[in-house]
Design an enzyme around this catalytic site. Structure first.
Site: not given
Ligand code: EPZ
Length: 428
Positions: A22-23, A125, A130, A314, A407
């Site tokens: 999915k991701n 969320c 996030r 995850d 999902r």
């Molecule tokens: C991706 O989310 C995945 N989703 C998530 O999968 C996964 O948990 C996550 O990466 C971490 O591996 C998809 O790929 C669609 P991040 P993403 O940006 O890209 C902070 C699942 O269950 N951050 O790497 O949104 C954020 O809050 C899901 O399949 C900022 O502060 O994750 C988090 O604490 C849930 N500012 C950390 O970084 C930003 O602009 C990592 O988030 C972006 C992120």
């Protein structure tokens, strides 16, 4: 709303086909916005989030033709041909974005190709606040003018984007993907330092290369992109889902069964395999994927979530369900999201012994048996950890809010019941 009923205690035996990730699929679909030619994606999983992304892309002028299931029973997933032929529609509306945060991934490609984009801010969320500040700051560094107004990001780059050296202060999968897509059409060179190395990021980069993009450093934390004027059509197969693989590996382990995970790839999930082996589970590579077997007692093992190649956030909830029935204690630390222990109170209702400290770490003291209960969870991985607990528990477990599972897990009940699980969906 549908519910899932599980009568636990059956060791799972057999094989489970692993779906496309999915991701990886979501950013790959967004990449279709970068060219007016057709991007054909195969091995797409049949999931609610994929349909949401298809609807969102439809709003922004992408025509999608779908080819149901591939002939061998879904093993190679669905095929979409995506053609972003119509320019001019650049808005990602709130009612779609709020249902799926990954919608923000259309921002970079829309802006890069069309010079403007209006995308609703996703909001917080269940697993944390996030924010998307890293996405927005990176796009500004590429020359975009960004304003926030009425809950929307309004981004403009009338003369196109320009390459820049961007160092992410923190690893972000989504920000790396958004910036990588935008950089492929920016003028000159972009360097993304401290980039995410998740396999899904590399999958996107490989697809962009197939579309003509010039990217070096794929799989490392420094991606170097030479921008070009246009990308072209490509055919690309989505990589197998390492989190689905890890989840079914945990299902074999928690039930004391043996499953062959067909299509799984060990190199995508070494940290999870190491943790499983340390806890007493046998994981072997086979000609078709991985075989996961547990015949002895599980042992408590510590885990700390980290960006790839570390232990994935995850898989944290699923591993915690496993540790709930292991011998001894396990310390599980979450470093990626600030609120990702929502499964804990529900696991405790099923008899687990878990204490959370400062929302950052959980001490799991293994118990000899879980007992079935009516439970619910507020995100995808938390929900599936309750399915795992239910598969091992004595008695009946009823899981509410099944839409979370839909999902991210394709045909979950079918895949598990084919291996002996007593699991059924109750339509609500
Ligand atoms: C991706 O989310 C995945 N989703 C998530 O999968 C996964 O948990 C996550 O990466 C971490 O591996 C998809 O790929 C669609 P991040 P993403 O940006 O890209 C902070 C699942 O269950 N951050 O790497 O949104 C954020 O809050 C899901 O399949 C900022 O502060 O994750 C988090 O604490 C849930 N500012 C950390 O970084 C930003 O602009 C990592 O988030 C972006 C992120």
């Amino acid at each position: 709303m549908d519910k899932i009923l599980i009568r636990g205690g059956i060791p799972l035996k057999g094989e489970i086909p692993i779906s496309g990730a999915k991701n990886a699929a979501l950013p790959l679909m967004a990449a279709s916005l970068l060219t007016e030619e057709t991007l054909t994606l195969s091995n797409l999983p049949h999931l609610a989030d994929i349909s949401t992304m298809a609807r969102l892309l439809g709003e922004t002028g992408v025509e999608i033709s779908m080819n149901g299931f591939a002939p061998n029973g879904g093993h190679t997933g669905r095929v979409f041909a995506l053609t972003a032929c119509r320019e001019g529609e650049t808005t990602a509306p709130y009612d779609l974005v709020r249902t799926m945060r990954a919608s923000i991934l259309v921002l970079g490609p829309l802006l890069a190709r069309q010079g403007e984009a209006k995308v609703s801010l996703p909001g917080g969320c269940a697993i944390g606040t996030r924010p998307v500040d890293l996405h927005l700051k990176g796009l500004s560094q590429l020359g975009a003018e960004i304003e926030l107004d009425g809950g929307y990001v309004n981004a403009k780059a009338p003369k196109g984007l320009t390459g820049a050296h961007i160092t992410f202060p923190q690893v972000s999968v989504g920000a790396t993907e958004n910036l990588l897509m935008a950089a492929t059409l920016a003028k000159g060179e972009t360097v993304l330092a401290n980039a995410a190395r998740e396999p899904e990021v590399s999958d996107l980069a490989n697809c962009l290369v197939a579309m003509g993009a010039q990217i070096e450093g794929i799989g490392t934390d420094t991606l170097r992109v030479q921008g070009i004027e246009r990308l072209h059509s490509a055919d690309y197969a989505v990589l197998p889902d390492r989190i689905e693989t890890g989840t079914y590996a945990a299902a074999a382990a928690i039930t004391g069964g043996s499953l062959e995970l067909v299509g799984a790839r060990a190199e995508l999930m070494e940290a999870v395999i190491d943790a499983l082996r340390e806890s007493g589970v046998t994981v072997e590579e086979t000609a078709r994927g991985l075989r996961v077997t547990r015949d002895g007692q599980l042992r408590g093992v510590d885990a700390i979530t980290e960006p790839f190649p570390g232990f994935p956030t995850d898989m944290q909830a699923q591993f915690m369900a496993l540790m709930a029935v292991a011998d001894g204690a396990s310390l599980i630390t979450e470093t990626i999201f600030e609120n990702r222990f929502m499964h804990v109170p529900e696991l405790c209702r099923m008899g687990a012994s878990i204490n959370v400290h400062h929302q950052a770490s959980a001490i799991v003291r293994g118990v000899s048996e879980l007992s079935g209960a009516e439970v619910m969870a507020t995100d995808l991985r938390a929900s599936v950890s309750l399915v795992l607990a239910g598969l091992a528990a004595k008695g009946e477990t009823l899981i509410n809010r099944v839409y979370h599972l839909d999902r991210g897990y394709e045909r979950l009940e079918d895949k598990l019941s084919a291996c002996g699980a007593r699991i059924e969906r109750i339509k609500g």
